[in-house]
Design a protein around this motif. Sequence first.
Motif, PDB file in Angstrom:
ATOM      1  N   ILE A 164       0.871  -1.171   0.000  1.00 47.63           N
ATOM      2  CA  ILE A 164       0.000   0.000   0.000  1.00 47.63           C
ATOM      3  C   ILE A 164       0.911   1.225   0.000  1.00 47.63           C
ATOM      4  N   TYR A 165       0.732   2.096  -0.973  1.00 51.55           N
ATOM      5  CA  TYR A 165       1.581   3.275  -1.117  1.00 51.55           C
ATOM      6  C   TYR A 165       0.925   4.482  -0.447  1.00 51.55           C
ATOM      7  N   VAL A 166       1.722   5.209   0.342  1.00 48.42           N
ATOM      8  CA  VAL A 166       1.237   6.374   1.076  1.00 48.42           C
ATOM      9  C   VAL A 166       2.196   7.534   0.819  1.00 48.42           C
ATOM     10  N   ASP A 167       1.643   8.710   0.571  1.00 44.01           N
ATOM     11  CA  ASP A 167       2.466   9.904   0.389  1.00 44.01           C
ATOM     12  C   ASP A 167       3.393  10.071   1.600  1.00 44.01           C
ATOM     13  N   GLY A 168       4.660  10.350   1.331  1.00 44.30           N
ATOM     14  CA  GLY A 168       5.645  10.487   2.392  1.00 44.30           C
ATOM     15  C   GLY A 168       5.358  11.605   3.373  1.00 44.30           C
ATOM     16  N   ARG A 169       4.442  12.514   3.016  1.00 37.03           N
ATOM     17  CA  ARG A 169       4.081  13.602   3.930  1.00 37.03           C
ATOM     18  C   ARG A 169       3.132  13.138   5.026  1.00 37.03           C
ATOM     19  N   HIS A 170       2.679  11.878   4.946  1.00 33.18           N
ATOM     20  CA  HIS A 170       1.687  11.387   5.900  1.00 33.18           C
ATOM     21  C   HIS A 170       2.195  10.143   6.642  1.00 33.18           C
ATOM     22  N   PRO A 171       3.241  10.272   7.454  1.00 30.11           N
ATOM     23  CA  PRO A 171       3.794   9.089   8.144  1.00 30.11           C
ATOM     24  C   PRO A 171       2.829   8.464   9.135  1.00 30.11           C
ATOM     25  N   ARG A 172       1.972   9.272   9.766  1.00 27.93           N
ATOM     26  CA  ARG A 172       1.019   8.695  10.724  1.00 27.93           C
ATOM     27  C   ARG A 172      -0.006   7.826  10.003  1.00 27.93           C
ATOM     28  N   LEU A 173      -0.436   8.270   8.830  1.00 26.67           N
ATOM     29  CA  LEU A 173      -1.346   7.451   8.034  1.00 26.67           C
ATOM     30  C   LEU A 173      -0.669   6.146   7.638  1.00 26.67           C
ATOM     31  N   ALA A 174       0.590   6.227   7.216  1.00 23.71           N
ATOM     32  CA  ALA A 174       1.321   5.011   6.825  1.00 23.71           C
ATOM     33  C   ALA A 174       1.389   4.026   7.987  1.00 23.71           C
ATOM     34  N   GLN A 175       1.601   4.527   9.199  1.00 23.09           N
ATOM     35  CA  GLN A 175       1.654   3.638  10.356  1.00 23.09           C
ATOM     36  C   GLN A 175       0.295   3.006  10.628  1.00 23.09           C
ATOM     37  N   ARG A 176      -0.789   3.763  10.412  1.00 18.43           N
ATOM     38  CA  ARG A 176      -2.132   3.193  10.587  1.00 18.43           C
ATOM     39  C   ARG A 176      -2.366   2.078   9.576  1.00 18.43           C
ATOM     40  N   VAL A 177      -1.841   2.242   8.370  1.00 16.15           N
ATOM     41  CA  VAL A 177      -1.986   1.202   7.348  1.00 16.15           C
ATOM     42  C   VAL A 177      -1.289  -0.082   7.803  1.00 16.15           C
ATOM     43  N   VAL A 178      -0.077   0.051   8.334  1.00 14.94           N
ATOM     44  CA  VAL A 178       0.659  -1.120   8.834  1.00 14.94           C
ATOM     45  C   VAL A 178      -0.131  -1.803   9.945  1.00 14.94           C
ATOM     46  N   GLU A 179      -0.666  -1.015  10.873  1.00 17.08           N
ATOM     47  CA  GLU A 179      -1.445  -1.580  11.985  1.00 17.08           C
ATOM     48  C   GLU A 179      -2.690  -2.300  11.476  1.00 17.08           C
ATOM     49  N   THR A 180      -3.301  -1.767  10.423  1.00 15.66           N
ATOM     50  CA  THR A 180      -4.497  -2.404   9.856  1.00 15.66           C
ATOM     51  C   THR A 180      -4.140  -3.736   9.206  1.00 15.66           C
ATOM     52  N   MET A 181      -3.042  -3.771   8.460  1.00 13.19           N
ATOM     53  CA  MET A 181      -2.584  -5.034   7.881  1.00 13.19           C
ATOM     54  C   MET A 181      -2.400  -6.085   8.970  1.00 13.19           C
ATOM     55  N   GLN A 182      -1.794  -5.675  10.082  1.00 13.60           N
ATOM     56  CA  GLN A 182      -1.527  -6.612  11.158  1.00 13.60           C
ATOM     57  C   GLN A 182      -2.811  -7.135  11.781  1.00 13.60           C
ATOM     58  N   LEU A 183      -3.843  -6.282  11.860  1.00 16.90           N
ATOM     59  CA  LEU A 183      -5.134  -6.721  12.382  1.00 16.90           C
ATOM     60  C   LEU A 183      -5.791  -7.733  11.451  1.00 16.90           C
ATOM     61  N   VAL A 184      -5.678  -7.493  10.150  1.00 15.77           N
ATOM     62  CA  VAL A 184      -6.318  -8.382   9.178  1.00 15.77           C
ATOM     63  C   VAL A 184      -5.591  -9.719   9.107  1.00 15.77           C
ATOM     64  N   LEU A 185      -4.273  -9.692   9.182  1.00 18.01           N
ATOM     65  CA  LEU A 185      -3.483 -10.925   9.052  1.00 18.01           C
ATOM     66  C   LEU A 185      -2.435 -10.967  10.164  1.00 18.01           C
ATOM     67  N   PRO A 186      -2.833 -11.319  11.387  1.00 22.00           N
ATOM     68  CA  PRO A 186      -1.901 -11.294  12.523  1.00 22.00           C
ATOM     69  C   PRO A 186      -0.746 -12.276  12.393  1.00 22.00           C
ATOM     70  N   SER A 187      -0.903 -13.305  11.575  1.00 24.29           N
ATOM     71  CA  SER A 187       0.117 -14.351  11.481  1.00 24.29           C
ATOM     72  C   SER A 187       1.352 -13.924  10.702  1.00 24.29           C
ATOM     73  N   SER A 188       1.290 -12.787  10.015  1.00 21.01           N
ATOM     74  CA  SER A 188       2.409 -12.339   9.195  1.00 21.01           C
ATOM     75  C   SER A 188       2.751 -10.896   9.556  1.00 21.01           C
ATOM     76  N   ARG A 189       4.017 -10.610   9.739  1.00 17.96           N
ATOM     77  CA  ARG A 189       4.439  -9.290  10.197  1.00 17.96           C
ATOM     78  C   ARG A 189       4.387  -8.283   9.058  1.00 17.96           C
ATOM     79  N   ALA A 190       3.740  -7.142   9.305  1.00 15.06           N
ATOM     80  CA  ALA A 190       3.690  -6.044   8.342  1.00 15.06           C
ATOM     81  C   ALA A 190       4.801  -5.057   8.655  1.00 15.06           C
ATOM     82  N   GLY A 191       5.272  -4.378   7.626  1.00 14.65           N
ATOM     83  CA  GLY A 191       6.363  -3.426   7.820  1.00 14.65           C
ATOM     84  C   GLY A 191       6.191  -2.197   6.959  1.00 14.65           C
TER      85      GLY A 191
END
Length: 253
Positions: free
Chosen positions: A94-121
């Motif tokens: 998932i690509y996020v504009d570099g001006r929005h680091p907090r949004l990018a972190q929310r995306v990572v957290e969402t991936m982890q919620l959807v698929l807890p068995s695999s680490r998102a980065g």
Amino acid sequence: MRPPHQRAEVAKLLASGMSDGAAAHASGIPRATVRDWRRGGVEREAPTPTCPRCGGAQHDPLALDRRAYAYLLGLYLGDGHVVATRRGVYRLRIYVDGRHPRLAQRVVETMQLVLPSSRAGLIRHHTDHMLVASQYAKCWPCLLPQHGEGVKHERPIILDGWQDGIVDEHPDQLVRGLLHSDGWRGTNRVVVNGKTYNYGRYQFSNRSDDIRGLFCAALDRLDIPWRRMNRWNISVARGSAVATLDAFVEPKD
């Protein structure tokens, strides 16, 4: 592994003089397991169920974190990409504009919620001013069946029935994901009789007719009025509608 009481039952049957076959028939336990127990061996574990579509560990789309999935689906349809890597593993990006680091972190957290068995980065793209949230798994083609060759606006984007069910439950999260990927919140300035009025406005832009249709259908489920600005752009500008979106679509920053 089988519960201890089943093993105790089989032990009694064998102690009474029954053969392995007779004890298996009486207890409903496979004959090979009865034989292993009689010999004092370790019970053979059943093979791990696998998904017939992707070959990975068996997964149930209906057991997902449904709210998080609806948001991730919106992000994927806007700025997401699934690519095959080695040994049948796929990478969701998932690509996020570099001006929005907090949004990018929310995306990572969402991936982890959807698929807890695999680490998102999260990594920074080496050329563009973009942040890339990513996660590896065999099951992405099952969980995101809209994956395919070529750009999304050149192929049909149709939700599976189970995805429709999740979107029906959480249309706000699909809208949130789409706006966080391909949306914008700004201000309309209107001058009337020399006086300037400022109005909040949301705009969503996507070249895919199907994805714009999903966005508008979700707005309809939420009773949020919208209008088509031009071929690729949808606008939400009525004051009450903007306030409704503001309640669950937090700023990207």
